[in-house]
Design a protein around this motif. Sequence first.
Motif, PDB file in Angstrom:
ATOM      1  N   ALA A 143      -7.573   2.685 -12.696  1.00  0.00           N
ATOM      2  CA  ALA A 143      -7.492   1.880 -11.472  1.00  0.00           C
ATOM      3  C   ALA A 143      -6.377   0.851 -11.599  1.00  0.00           C
ATOM      4  CB  ALA A 143      -8.832   1.195 -11.201  1.00  0.00           C
ATOM      5  N   SER A 144      -6.228   0.287 -12.789  1.00  0.00           N
ATOM      6  CA  SER A 144      -5.207  -0.760 -12.901  1.00  0.00           C
ATOM      7  C   SER A 144      -3.802  -0.153 -12.912  1.00  0.00           C
ATOM      8  CB  SER A 144      -5.507  -1.689 -14.075  1.00  0.00           C
ATOM      9  OG  SER A 144      -4.675  -1.416 -15.152  1.00  0.00           O
ATOM     10  N   ILE A 145      -3.664   1.028 -13.491  1.00  0.00           N
ATOM     11  CA  ILE A 145      -2.354   1.703 -13.427  1.00  0.00           C
ATOM     12  C   ILE A 145      -2.039   2.057 -11.972  1.00  0.00           C
ATOM     13  CG2 ILE A 145      -1.122   3.833 -14.047  1.00  0.00           C
ATOM     14  CD1 ILE A 145      -2.788   3.719 -16.712  1.00  0.00           C
ATOM     15  N   ARG A 146      -3.046   2.581 -11.305  1.00  0.00           N
ATOM     16  CA  ARG A 146      -2.885   2.970  -9.910  1.00  0.00           C
ATOM     17  C   ARG A 146      -2.438   1.785  -9.053  1.00  0.00           C
ATOM     18  NH1 ARG A 146      -6.124   2.610  -5.415  1.00  0.00           N
ATOM     19  NH2 ARG A 146      -5.704   4.257  -3.908  1.00  0.00           N
ATOM     20  N   ALA A 147      -3.065   0.617  -9.328  1.00  0.00           N
ATOM     21  CA  ALA A 147      -2.787  -0.559  -8.489  1.00  0.00           C
ATOM     22  C   ALA A 147      -1.303  -0.897  -8.481  1.00  0.00           C
ATOM     23  CB  ALA A 147      -3.606  -1.749  -8.989  1.00  0.00           C
ATOM     24  N   GLY A 148      -0.611  -0.569  -9.576  1.00  0.00           N
ATOM     25  CA  GLY A 148       0.805  -0.914  -9.643  1.00  0.00           C
ATOM     26  C   GLY A 148       1.722   0.247  -9.295  1.00  0.00           C
ATOM     27  N   LEU A 149       1.172   1.333  -8.813  1.00  0.00           N
ATOM     28  CA  LEU A 149       1.987   2.528  -8.593  1.00  0.00           C
ATOM     29  C   LEU A 149       2.201   2.752  -7.090  1.00  0.00           C
ATOM     30  CD1 LEU A 149       3.351   4.808 -10.201  1.00  0.00           C
ATOM     31  CD2 LEU A 149       1.263   6.148  -9.922  1.00  0.00           C
ATOM     32  N   GLU A 150       3.334   2.250  -6.616  1.00  0.00           N
ATOM     33  CA  GLU A 150       3.661   2.322  -5.185  1.00  0.00           C
ATOM     34  C   GLU A 150       3.581   3.745  -4.620  1.00  0.00           C
ATOM     35  OE1 GLU A 150       4.345   0.861  -2.235  1.00  0.00           O
ATOM     36  OE2 GLU A 150       3.296  -0.722  -3.348  1.00  0.00           O
ATOM     37  N   HIS A 151       3.863   4.719  -5.501  1.00  0.00           N
ATOM     38  CA  HIS A 151       3.858   6.122  -5.044  1.00  0.00           C
ATOM     39  C   HIS A 151       2.523   6.519  -4.435  1.00  0.00           C
ATOM     40  CE1 HIS A 151       6.925   5.827  -8.175  1.00  0.00           C
ATOM     41  NE2 HIS A 151       7.468   6.939  -7.717  1.00  0.00           N
ATOM     42  N   LEU A 152       1.485   5.742  -4.739  1.00  0.00           N
ATOM     43  CA  LEU A 152       0.158   6.114  -4.252  1.00  0.00           C
ATOM     44  C   LEU A 152      -0.208   5.434  -2.935  1.00  0.00           C
ATOM     45  CD1 LEU A 152      -1.714   6.466  -7.641  1.00  0.00           C
ATOM     46  CD2 LEU A 152      -1.232   8.254  -5.965  1.00  0.00           C
ATOM     47  N   HIS A 153       0.751   4.820  -2.283  1.00  0.00           N
ATOM     48  CA  HIS A 153       0.478   4.250  -0.959  1.00  0.00           C
ATOM     49  C   HIS A 153       0.043   5.380  -0.021  1.00  0.00           C
ATOM     50  CE1 HIS A 153       1.102   2.247   2.894  1.00  0.00           C
ATOM     51  NE2 HIS A 153       1.118   1.098   2.234  1.00  0.00           N
ATOM     52  N   ALA A 154      -1.023   5.131   0.723  1.00  0.00           N
ATOM     53  CA  ALA A 154      -1.648   6.210   1.494  1.00  0.00           C
ATOM     54  C   ALA A 154      -0.806   6.729   2.655  1.00  0.00           C
ATOM     55  CB  ALA A 154      -3.018   5.749   2.004  1.00  0.00           C
ATOM     56  N   SER A 155       0.276   6.049   2.993  1.00  0.00           N
ATOM     57  CA  SER A 155       1.085   6.533   4.114  1.00  0.00           C
ATOM     58  C   SER A 155       1.797   7.845   3.778  1.00  0.00           C
ATOM     59  CB  SER A 155       2.123   5.478   4.499  1.00  0.00           C
ATOM     60  OG  SER A 155       2.909   5.165   3.369  1.00  0.00           O
ATOM     61  N   VAL A 156       1.885   8.150   2.479  1.00  0.00           N
ATOM     62  CA  VAL A 156       2.570   9.374   2.050  1.00  0.00           C
ATOM     63  C   VAL A 156       1.530  10.474   1.873  1.00  0.00           C
ATOM     64  CG1 VAL A 156       3.903  10.397   0.166  1.00  0.00           C
ATOM     65  CG2 VAL A 156       4.337   8.039   0.882  1.00  0.00           C
TER      66      VAL A 156
END
Length: 649
Positions: free
Chosen positions: A550-563
Amino acid sequence: MAGMDTDRRRPPDDVLVAAAEGLGAVAEHEAELFALRVARWWPDLRDGLEALHDAPVAHDLARRLVALAGRAFAERAPELKRLDQVRTLEPDWFQQPRVLGYATYVDRFADDLRGVAEHIDHLEALGVTYLHLMPLLRTRDGPNDGGYAVIDYRSVSPDIGTVDDLRELATLLRARGISLCLDLVLNHIAREHRWAEAARDGDPRYRRYFHVFGDRALPDAFERTLPEVFPDFAPGNFTWDDDLDGWVWTTFNSWQWDVDWSNPDVFCEYADVVLFLANLGVEVVRLDAVAFLWKRLGTTSQNEPEVHAITQALHALTRIACPAVAFKAEAIVGPADVVHYLGRGVHHGKVSDLAYHNTLMVQIWSMLAMRDVRLAVHVMGAIAEVPSTTAWITYVRCHDDIGWAIDDADAAAVELSGHAHRTFLSDYYSGDYWQSPARGLVFQHNEATGDRRISGTTASLAGRGVASDDEVVARILLAHTIVLGWGGLPVLWMGDELALPNDDRWADDPLHADDNRWAHRPRMPWAGEADRHVAGSVEQRVFNGLARRASIRAGLEHLHASVRTEPLEPSDPGILLLLRRHHHGPMLGVYNVTERRGAVPLRRLHDVGLDPPTALDVLTGTHPAAGVDADADATVEPYGAWWLVSDRR
Ligand code: GLC
């Protein structure tokens, strides 16, 4: 014509008058803000209502709704109005990778609402920023379907607290960066709700709140095309009531009466409840069983177009009164239908902001049982695009059973028999299949269709107590890594972070004894929670594994839901490849769903725009393809996962 269109875009004067009356005496700038919002959202509100009613009825209803919105806005706390502004400036708040959900029943997580407040640090340790508390409004005595049989939308079940406790908890959570999500059970009420009591007392106004039929003619006609939700304990969709002297529509249990959304009075009642919850500080409203709101003869009476018109009108109303609020659709329906809940066609971007990705959940369990990703890739690749302003709720499991919503045609496309595959999954997850480590329970065996749904916690479905701890931990973490790496709003189910097995005493409570979904709704064992601090324990490995992801995810812009996420054709049938083309560069999710080593040809990385030797797996901080020949394969460990991005360090 053009002039007429422009006029129709403007709210009519009598609507503005109703808005002003609703508002009462507020500061001038507030009145102006409100009027601007009414003007902005008027076309959505009107179009939604006109899809349900003739123009004069729609107009009258719109006027009533805007007046309700005005009153709610006037009463809204300054802190919440400020949140409205913040969210208006940051409309993608729920799409951001830092948002992580957690769902639980209040009385299973803590004793009561105040108790929940005492365990916020547990949520924070996981990285949770969104808390879905299962239905907690006052329910009927006796069986209540886990809170889904409400008798009063304006009070809290007395055993867990009061409305003031709820408001306080929402405020406290917000201060700690956690948004509160609550259920709105809007398809049905308990038969003991005062509307139903009034109907039974013979009040014609309230009789019209329900679908009541004097004889079996129409119920029989409807039944020809209606499925059964609970064939075991609540067969049929209508219940005879002596006081009503008629058959009342009851999709779920006999004591859950479906309300009639074609009645404008019903619409106003629920609109007012939405506004009430919003003003308590609820930030996400879960629209329970929303697929069922509109009934039509000759159909399944699910997913009818009017359902989306209703949602659009309610959504417009929240934009006007309380734009901080987001809607989450609970529509556990097939992929072709579910996309409409996030808005397609005329409803694009105008209905729910969030919807459950039931297909992903089902396919995760299917992949793990099959050790094969081909069906999942076929099904998920065919899901239509949804508005880039929305997000899927991704989850490994929830409080409900798992139904094998796998279409015969989809199965056939990868040379499987739909029926045989669904049978296999039920056998596998109930532990009946040869060497299956899963220990789920069969829920609602439908004799007519052969369907058997499955109950069970993630850990029990992953084989806890049967398979080796290593394998169980690996499966739990892999399933969650897919969910966290999808690019939606992931929601963890309470207890899964500690790999809790099924509650084998679930049937001890006589109110639960006929509903084995309670097996996967255990109580939080706070004493045993200490195990997560014991080095090497299953609890610790799962909890820390989730928190770290979860903490890695929080910093990973690639996972923004718009994509959107694109499943790629696999090179190895045991390895799922999920591509996200983000403007920061590609992200390739690589997931081995088997207990064998797997392989990814380096050219697959190259093909999606990654430089294989420097492609960085953010989950481990390593370059898994470094040192491998360009025309060779990189090895993925059993149940291994990579989130590969270009290394910018
Ligand atoms: C939703 C809930 C489920 C409940 C049903 C009826 O599907 O998730 O638990 O039984 O609605 O309210």
